[in-house]
Enzyme design. Structure first.
Site, PDB file in Angstrom:
ATOM      1  N   THR A  46       0.824  -1.208   0.000  1.00 40.70           N
ATOM      2  CA  THR A  46       0.000   0.000   0.000  1.00 40.70           C
ATOM      3  C   THR A  46       0.856   1.256   0.000  1.00 40.70           C
ATOM      4  OG1 THR A  46      -1.590  -1.227   1.341  1.00 40.70           O
ATOM      5  CG2 THR A  46      -1.925   1.143   1.161  1.00 40.70           C
ATOM      6  N   THR A  47       1.945   1.243   0.773  1.00 47.56           N
ATOM      7  CA  THR A  47       2.818   2.412   0.914  1.00 47.56           C
ATOM      8  C   THR A  47       3.475   2.795  -0.410  1.00 47.56           C
ATOM      9  OG1 THR A  47       3.208   1.824   3.225  1.00 47.56           O
ATOM     10  CG2 THR A  47       4.788   3.318   2.224  1.00 47.56           C
ATOM     11  N   TYR A 109     -13.308  -3.506   0.144  1.00 48.93           N
ATOM     12  CA  TYR A 109     -14.514  -2.937  -0.482  1.00 48.93           C
ATOM     13  C   TYR A 109     -15.675  -3.920  -0.566  1.00 48.93           C
ATOM     14  CZ  TYR A 109     -17.437   0.022  -3.421  1.00 48.93           C
ATOM     15  OH  TYR A 109     -18.471   0.785  -3.906  1.00 48.93           O
ATOM     16  N   TYR A 135      -2.526 -10.435   5.031  1.00 42.15           N
ATOM     17  CA  TYR A 135      -2.445  -9.037   5.462  1.00 42.15           C
ATOM     18  C   TYR A 135      -3.819  -8.594   5.934  1.00 42.15           C
ATOM     19  CZ  TYR A 135      -1.372  -3.974   5.094  1.00 42.15           C
ATOM     20  OH  TYR A 135      -1.184  -2.631   5.341  1.00 42.15           O
ATOM     21  N   ARG A 140      -8.357  -0.222   6.120  1.00 43.28           N
ATOM     22  CA  ARG A 140      -8.361  -0.029   4.668  1.00 43.28           C
ATOM     23  C   ARG A 140      -9.342  -0.958   3.952  1.00 43.28           C
ATOM     24  NH1 ARG A 140      -4.485   3.256   2.576  1.00 43.28           N
ATOM     25  NH2 ARG A 140      -2.677   3.763   3.878  1.00 43.28           N
ATOM     26  N   LYS A 164       0.546 -10.348   8.465  1.00 45.94           N
ATOM     27  CA  LYS A 164       0.832  -8.960   8.838  1.00 45.94           C
ATOM     28  C   LYS A 164      -0.442  -8.438   9.486  1.00 45.94           C
ATOM     29  CE  LYS A 164       1.932  -4.355   7.033  1.00 45.94           C
ATOM     30  NZ  LYS A 164       2.078  -3.509   5.815  1.00 45.94           N
ATOM     31  N   ILE A 206       6.350  -5.363   9.539  1.00 44.49           N
ATOM     32  CA  ILE A 206       6.494  -4.753   8.214  1.00 44.49           C
ATOM     33  C   ILE A 206       6.100  -3.304   8.417  1.00 44.49           C
ATOM     34  CG2 ILE A 206       5.656  -4.674   5.841  1.00 44.49           C
ATOM     35  CD1 ILE A 206       5.260  -7.727   6.029  1.00 44.49           C
TER      36      ILE A 206
END
Length: 294
Positions: A46-47, A109, A135, A140, A164, A206
């Site tokens: 994402t980063t 979503y 993850y 998010r 994660k 992470i």
């Protein structure tokens, strides 16, 4: 997996002022991680603002990181979507020879049930040629992958080797650590509670903040893994202010201000993200300069 214990960083994608990918800055950022004690690198998370990258840009980012790394650190590739068949297709077609694992986010979503999440990762596990890091990031995805679902996946699929965990809930993390299979890794995805998670039995992090302050944060994690609690907490409290600041106005806008202060890259982000305001940028620059002089 021994290679996933310690401090991994979710690499940014640096952009030039014209919003194109800054290849030279990305090489410099990779070398900065390698030279300052980071244990492994996560590519296209994402980063990295992966959602705003074209297919060609994603390939450029991968090639740049692989070439700059030169095999020095293990690499993890982000392969995730809310379209299960799309992930499976990529897993069957991509060359993963430069990577040790994939990081795959829980579907966002769509808001699947826990059974839907299980079936999504079942399909991925059956298709993946590499070990898988789940993850969980409810902030998010709008859905929380419960410890019971994660533990079920870990027990049923030997190539699901880690999670994660970024719910920001230390109690949930402890339930995971308590109930997991012996060799399954619980990796923090929340910089602020990384040390408590490690001390509770987690395997590391992470991280975003570690990308800007790799020496200090990775040392904190290794001190925690070795149960040197007092020394580890000294570093935690040294960096706690910066952890709050880099997420104050969104990620990766904050960490990119740190990189600008370090002279590693511009602070450019792509819409719909925007830069931090002047006040936050000033505070981040002041903190970065303070740490750099220590």
């Amino acid at each position: 997996m021994q290679s996933l214990i310690g401090t991994g960083v979710a690499l940014v994608t640096p952009f030039k002022k014209d919003f194109s990918v800054d290849v030279e800055a990305l090489k410099a950022i990779v070398n900065f991680q390698v030279d300052n004690g980071i244990d492994y690198l996560v590519v296209l998370g994402t980063t990295a603002e992966t959602a705003t990258l074209t297919k060609d840009e994603k390939e450029l980012v991968i090639k740049t990181i692989v070439d700059a790394n030169k095999g020095r650190l293990p690499l993890v590739l982000g392969v995730g979507s809310n379209n299960t068949s799309e992930v499976v297709a990529e897993l069957k077609s991509r060359d993963f020879s430069d990577f040790v694992a994939i990081l795959s986010v829980s579907p966002y979503y769509n808001k699947p049930t826990q059974e839907g999440i299980f079936q999504h990762f079942k399909a991925i596990a059956e298709a993946s040629p590499l070990p898988i890091i789940l993850y969980n990031v409810p902030g998010r995805t709008a859905s929380n992958m419960l410890p019971s679902t994660i533990i079920r996946l870990a027990n049923d699929f030997k190539n699901i080797v880690a999670v994660k965990e970024a719910a920001g809930d230390i109690v949930q993390a402890m339930k995971l650590i308590q109930g997991k299979p012996k060799d399954f890794l619980v990796i923090s995805g929340d910089d602020m509670i990384t040390l408590p998670m490690v001390l509770a039995g987690g395997s590391g992090v992470i991280s975003v903040i570690a990308e800007g302050f790799p020496k200090q944060f990775s040392e904190m994690v290794h001190l925690g893994l070795n149960k040197r609690v007092e020394e580890a907490y000294q570093l935690h409290y040294l960096l706690a202010e910066a952890i709050d600041m880099i997420f104050e106005q969104g990620n990766p806008a904050g960490i990119k201000e740190v990189f600008k202060s370090l002279g590693l890259s511009e602070n450019t982000v792509r819409l719909p993200l925007v830069n931090t305001d002047e006040n936050l940028a000033k505070r981040l620059h002041e903190f970065t300069n303070k740490i750099s002089k220590m």
